[in-house]
Design an enzyme around this catalytic site. Structure first.
Site, PDB file in Angstrom:
ATOM      1  N   GLY A  27       6.471  -2.368  13.756  1.00 14.82           N
ATOM      2  CA  GLY A  27       5.204  -1.796  13.104  1.00 14.82           C
ATOM      3  C   GLY A  27       4.369  -3.134  12.660  1.00 14.82           C
ATOM      4  O   GLY A  27       4.945  -4.277  12.597  1.00 14.82           O
ATOM      5  N   SER A  28       3.044  -2.699  12.296  1.00 13.55           N
ATOM      6  CA  SER A  28       2.303  -3.549  11.702  1.00 13.55           C
ATOM      7  C   SER A  28       1.248  -3.053  10.651  1.00 13.55           C
ATOM      8  O   SER A  28       0.160  -3.557  10.436  1.00 13.55           O
ATOM      9  CB  SER A  28       1.208  -4.340  12.741  1.00 13.55           C
ATOM     10  OG  SER A  28       0.463  -3.376  13.431  1.00 13.55           O
ATOM     11  N   GLY A  29       1.843  -1.911  10.074  1.00  8.59           N
ATOM     12  CA  GLY A  29       0.945  -1.067   9.056  1.00  8.59           C
ATOM     13  C   GLY A  29       1.331  -1.791   7.607  1.00  8.59           C
ATOM     14  O   GLY A  29       2.056  -2.739   7.525  1.00  8.59           O
ATOM     15  N   PHE A  30       1.005  -0.989   6.826  1.00  9.64           N
ATOM     16  CA  PHE A  30       1.194  -1.516   5.351  1.00  9.64           C
ATOM     17  C   PHE A  30       2.797  -1.842   4.997  1.00  9.64           C
ATOM     18  O   PHE A  30       3.137  -2.993   4.281  1.00  9.64           O
ATOM     19  CB  PHE A  30       0.808  -0.276   4.309  1.00  9.64           C
ATOM     20  CG  PHE A  30      -0.869  -0.275   4.052  1.00  9.64           C
ATOM     21  CD1 PHE A  30      -1.474  -1.094   3.742  1.00  9.64           C
ATOM     22  CD2 PHE A  30      -1.631   0.868   4.729  1.00  9.64           C
ATOM     23  CE1 PHE A  30      -2.938  -0.949   3.397  1.00  9.64           C
ATOM     24  CE2 PHE A  30      -2.952   0.919   4.676  1.00  9.64           C
ATOM     25  CZ  PHE A  30      -3.318  -0.144   4.137  1.00  9.64           C
ATOM     26  N   GLY A  31       3.526  -0.925   5.277  1.00  7.92           N
ATOM     27  CA  GLY A  31       5.036  -1.163   4.933  1.00  7.92           C
ATOM     28  C   GLY A  31       5.522  -2.457   5.833  1.00  7.92           C
ATOM     29  O   GLY A  31       6.328  -3.200   5.165  1.00  7.92           O
ATOM     30  N   GLU A 190     -13.421  12.738   2.529  1.00  2.00           N
ATOM     31  CA  GLU A 190     -14.203  11.454   2.557  1.00  2.00           C
ATOM     32  C   GLU A 190     -15.095  11.376   3.766  1.00  2.00           C
ATOM     33  O   GLU A 190     -16.156  11.104   3.794  1.00  2.00           O
ATOM     34  CB  GLU A 190     -13.331  10.164   2.589  1.00  2.00           C
ATOM     35  CG  GLU A 190     -12.586  10.012   1.350  1.00  2.00           C
ATOM     36  CD  GLU A 190     -11.588   8.815   1.270  1.00  2.00           C
ATOM     37  OE1 GLU A 190     -11.278   8.300   0.303  1.00  2.00           O
ATOM     38  OE2 GLU A 190     -10.983   8.542   2.380  1.00  2.00           O
ATOM     39  N   ASP A 329       5.206   6.199   6.852  1.00  2.09           N
ATOM     40  CA  ASP A 329       4.947   7.411   7.221  1.00  2.09           C
ATOM     41  C   ASP A 329       5.899   8.086   8.057  1.00  2.09           C
ATOM     42  O   ASP A 329       5.588   9.352   8.215  1.00  2.09           O
ATOM     43  CB  ASP A 329       3.401   7.532   7.599  1.00  2.09           C
ATOM     44  CG  ASP A 329       2.224   7.389   6.914  1.00  2.09           C
ATOM     45  OD1 ASP A 329       2.382   7.371   5.572  1.00  2.09           O
ATOM     46  OD2 ASP A 329       1.106   7.111   7.093  1.00  2.09           O
TER      47      ASP A 329
END
Length: 465
Positions: A27-31, A190, A329
């Site tokens: 993965g490359s997200g926030f975590g 938003e 997530d």
């Protein structure tokens, strides 16, 4: 078995070569990035494998969709972020299997399967849009989970306003200028606010004959509140602010069917059904774990929830494995929200455990630093423990926090310039578009038949404000 110096490759007796490293991050997200940076600073060798080598700042995708900022401002290269760390390796690939007993991950890259050995595995593959058993909704709605989603939605928004400008059919014009957002969480709120603001502050000036009053934005939510995770005064304030700006807020209502020009909705209390017409329906009503979560669950005997998220152990290990972790997530633990702070803190907790700075088995303790959502220009809501802020102060705090989280000086600088152009002025710096060459014309299609959402293509998207 012979270890080949400096390469991390192991040659087996059969002569085959496989990679091996201390830690594999998927993965490359926030975590994933939080864990990677922690390991990189400690000099721990690792390989990060992801289907994209960009780190997507997902909370700002709605601003890409509405032309406030460019995709490049919220999706910096993970390779560039980790370039200064010699023991960090970033690879483009898709994880397809894991062999826990052998300590191996199988991933696909360039059409080939590759195997990499690990001592610790960190899964952080995130989540995708969920349609609650109505997968056919995906074909007639717009999601907002990837850069491609945001750019597709932006093309659709532009197309609707352009065709509304030229059509002579009043019913078609009303439908083109009608937008529906399903789900009143932070993304839905938003996005609804920005579309309405986009109509009044950009298109009303850029396109003659179009006013904010011509544009209908409907926000549909199954719960009884907007921003239901906030509740109380903040939810009430948000709803009032949205309605004051001209957005129709429909609560306690479920979507029962969707087609290309509208949706059937049902009041949960009375059972009354009605049809809402809209050329653009944006779905932000739920998420489910990506496919790798199912693979991991099966290989580690880990249970999952209805959304396919891994029910991880308290220390973020997965199933019966002490060397496999999952964050973000794709996981469910103690009803923690699916937000970036949870993923980042989880990634750092796992990294500290792998580095020996935290004892194995130590439960993950999330420190809630607060939540926030922007409603429209100069208006937001923020909740930090018992402190609740609204209006301009909350909006300024929102700007400051998001600038801190944006990775890289250039990203922050360009974002500030884009925000100034959009929020202080009437510009949408990244609405650069052109008629696609060779667009087919449907004979006799004066009523708009033969429309194609991809015929108005944004160009020069990376230009600064």
């Amino acid at each position: 078995m012979e270890l080949v110096a400096d390469t991390g490759a192991i040659t087996t007796g059969a002569g085959a070569v496989r990679d091996e490293t201390d830690v594999v991050i998927v993965g490359s997200g926030f975590g994933a990035l939080a864990a990677a940076k922690k390991l990189a600073k400690a000099g721990k060798p690792f390989v990060l494998i992801s289907e994209t080598t960009e780190h997507l700042f997902q909370p700002l995708l709605y601003q890409v969709a509405t032309g406030v900022i460019a995709a490049g401002e919220i999706a910096p290269s993970v390779r560039a972020i980790l370039a200064k760390y010699p023991k960090a390796d970033v690879r483009l690939g898709r994880a397809v299997d894991v062999r826990p007993e052998a300590g191996e991950l199988v991933y696909e890259a360039d059409g080939n399967l590759h195997t990499i050995g690990y001592r610790s595995l960190i899964a952080a593959t995130g989540a995708r849009q969920a349609y609650f058993g109505r997968d056919e909704f995906e074909d007639v709605t717009y999601a907002l989970k990837t850069v491609a989603d945001a750019e597709r939605l932006r093309r659709q928004i532009v197309r609707c306003f352009e065709e509304a400008h030229t059509t002579t059919d009043p019913e078609l014009r009303r439908n083109l200028l009608s937008f529906m957002v399903v789900g009143a969480g932070a993304t839905g709120v938003e996005l609804a606010g920005q579309i309405k603001e986009l109509a009044g502050r950009y298109f009303a000036q850029a396109i003659r004959g179009v006013t904010a009053d011509d544009v209908t934005v409907t926000l549909v939510e199954g719960a009884g509140d907007v921003l239901p995770v906030y509740g109380g005064k903040l939810s009430t304030y948000t709803r009032a602010s949205l309605e004051k700006s001209g957005i129709e807020v429909v609560l306690g209502t479920m979507v029962t069917d969707i087609d290309e020009h509208g949706a059937m909705v049902k009041d949960a209390a009375t059972g009354t059904e009605k049809r809402l017409t809209a050329e653009t329906i944006i779905w932000s009503a739920g998420v489910q774990a990506n496919d790798f979560a199912k693979v991991l669950a099966g290989r580690t005997d880990c249970e999952t929830d209805r959304a396919g998220r891994l029910l991880v152990n308290g220390d973020l290990t997965v199933g019966n494995r002490a060397d496999i972790y999952a964050v973000g997530d794709m996981t469910s633990l103690n009803k923690l929200p699916g937000q970036s702070p949870v993923a980042m803190q989880g990634g750092r907790h796992v990294a500290r455990t792998i580095l020996g700075k935290t004892a194995p088995g130590t439960p993950f303790a999330f420190r809630d630093k607060g939540s926030m959502a922007i409603i429209n220009r100069f208006n937001a809501v923020t909740k930090v423990k018992k402190i609740e802020l609204t209006g301009v102060i909350a909006w300024l705090l929102w700007l400051a926090v998001h600038l801190v989280y944006l990775v890289g000086f250039r990203n922050r600088y360009v974002a500030v310039m884009s925000w100034c152009g959009s929020f202080l002025g009437h510009r949408r710096p990244h609405f650069h578009y052109a008629q696609a060459p060779g667009r087919p014309v449907a004979v006799g299609a004066g009523d708009g038949d033969g429309r194609d959402a991809d015929t108005l293509a944004p160009v020069a998207d990376e230009q600064a404000a």
